[in-house]
Design an enzyme around this catalytic site. Structure first.
Site, PDB file in Angstrom:
ATOM      1  CE  LYS A   6      -3.370  -2.065   3.231  1.00  0.00           C
ATOM      2  NZ  LYS A   6      -4.013  -1.832   4.554  1.00  0.00           N
ATOM      3  N   GLY A   7       2.076   1.141   0.475  1.00  0.00           N
ATOM      4  CA  GLY A   7       2.869   2.317   0.842  1.00  0.00           C
ATOM      5  C   GLY A   7       3.064   3.376  -0.226  1.00  0.00           C
ATOM      6  CG  ASP A  50      14.160  -1.924   5.223  1.00  0.00           C
ATOM      7  OD1 ASP A  50      15.358  -2.013   5.504  1.00  0.00           O
ATOM      8  OD2 ASP A  50      13.266  -1.989   6.089  1.00  0.00           O
ATOM      9  NE  ARG A 110      -0.919   1.843   5.036  1.00  0.00           N
ATOM     10  CZ  ARG A 110       0.129   1.056   4.769  1.00  0.00           C
ATOM     11  NH1 ARG A 110       1.184   1.567   4.189  1.00  0.00           N
ATOM     12  NH2 ARG A 110       0.116  -0.211   5.092  1.00  0.00           N
TER      13      ARG A 110
HETATM   14  C1  PRP Z   1       7.406  -1.873   2.455  1.00  0.00           C
HETATM   15  C2  PRP Z   1       7.658  -0.971   1.250  1.00  0.00           C
HETATM   16  C3  PRP Z   1       8.325  -1.892   0.270  1.00  0.00           C
HETATM   17  C4  PRP Z   1       9.036  -2.890   1.146  1.00  0.00           C
HETATM   18  C5  PRP Z   1      10.495  -2.570   1.174  1.00  0.00           C
HETATM   19  O1  PRP Z   1       6.208  -2.528   2.282  1.00  0.00           O
HETATM   20  O2  PRP Z   1       6.485  -0.430   0.743  1.00  0.00           O
HETATM   21  O3  PRP Z   1       7.384  -2.519  -0.578  1.00  0.00           O
HETATM   22  O4  PRP Z   1       8.495  -2.794   2.457  1.00  0.00           O
HETATM   23  O5  PRP Z   1      11.193  -3.447   1.999  1.00  0.00           O
HETATM   24  P1  PRP Z   1      12.400  -4.315   1.496  1.00  0.00           P
HETATM   25  O6  PRP Z   1      13.324  -3.437   0.711  1.00  0.00           O
HETATM   26  O7  PRP Z   1      13.043  -4.791   2.792  1.00  0.00           O
HETATM   27  O8  PRP Z   1      11.879  -5.458   0.677  1.00  0.00           O
HETATM   28  P2  PRP Z   1       5.428  -3.219   3.484  1.00  0.00           P
HETATM   29  O9  PRP Z   1       5.738  -4.687   3.502  1.00  0.00           O
HETATM   30  O10 PRP Z   1       5.711  -2.470   4.752  1.00  0.00           O
HETATM   31  O11 PRP Z   1       3.908  -3.082   3.050  1.00  0.00           O
HETATM   32  P3  PRP Z   1       3.003  -1.748   2.847  1.00  0.00           P
HETATM   33  O12 PRP Z   1       3.595  -0.976   1.693  1.00  0.00           O
HETATM   34  O13 PRP Z   1       1.666  -2.292   2.541  1.00  0.00           O
HETATM   35  O14 PRP Z   1       3.049  -0.964   4.131  1.00  0.00           O
END
Ligand code: PRP
Length: 191
Positions: free
Chosen positions: A55-56, A115, A177
């Site tokens: 969703k982010g 990340d 968010r």
């Molecule tokens: C977050 C962000 C990326 C991912 C990055 O999503 O939106 O998609 O983590 O992390 P990485 O580089 O360690 O793979 P999240 O899983 O928090 O879901 P969201 O976007 O729905 O909050």
């Protein structure tokens, strides 16, 4: 809702926020710059499809798209990552695919944050295999200190330190968010 100090003349900063890292104005200015750069780079492309990662990325994508001057479509994908869980590190699962095929199209993956890099790595490999005409990534935030897999980021908003950030699409347990700025969460909230 608990509210704390005000950020300039704009949003209230919740008590859970340690510090505002990126103000609404700072983000807006950088998103405009990225859109200008992307518009120039895709000037000769017939069309580009922006693929927001739910969703982010929904707020970043909405702002970025509205500043583009090149023809574009919008699509979304949803993934589940287990990076922070007990399951195998780096495992990414597809929950919802794009509505339209990306074959022979110029794909721009739009992410809120990189990340460990596992999610973007999965996406780039997936779209290249389909195969898209080109695959690039626009990412608002990167935490280089957390990287486990190297991924190319073609358009990057900001590098940030390894702190838990919320706002502008990013959450903690699905909260915060829609804050208009990006803030660092207090450690006691997530530890
Ligand atoms: C977050 C962000 C990326 C991912 C990055 O999503 O939106 O998609 O983590 O992390 P990485 O580089 O360690 O793979 P999240 O899983 O928090 O879901 P969201 O976007 O729905 O909050």
């Amino acid at each position: 809702m608990t509210t704390g100090k005000a950020q300039g003349n704009h949003a209230q900063v919740p008590e859970a926020i340690e510090q505002v890292l990126l103000s609404q104005e700072t983000i807006a200015a950088r998103v405009r710059e990225l859109a200008t750069q992307i518009s120039a780079d895709y000037a000769d492309a017939h069309s580009v499809v922006l693929i927001g990662v739910l969703k982010g990325a929904f707020i970043f994508l909405a702002d970025l798209a509205r500043h583009l001057t090149v023809p574009h479509h919008v699509d979304f994908i949803a993934l589940s990552s287990y990076n922070r869980g007990a399951v195998r590190e780096g495992e990414v699962r597809l929950i919802m695919d794009t509505r339209a095929s990306v074959a022979d199209r110029h794909v721009l993956v739009v992410e809120d944050i990189v990340d460990t890099g596992h999610t973007l790595d999965y996406l780039l490999r997936t779209f290249r295999a389909r195969p898209a005409a080109s695959v690039r990534a626009a990412v608002l935030l990167s935490k280089p200190d957390r990287r486990r897999v190297e991924v190319p980021i073609d358009y990057l908003g900001f590098k940030i330190p390894d702190v838990w950030v919320v706002g502008y699409g990013l959450d903690y347990a699905d909260r915060f968010r829609t804050l208009p700025f990006i803030g660092a969460l207090k450690r006691e909230v997530y530890e």
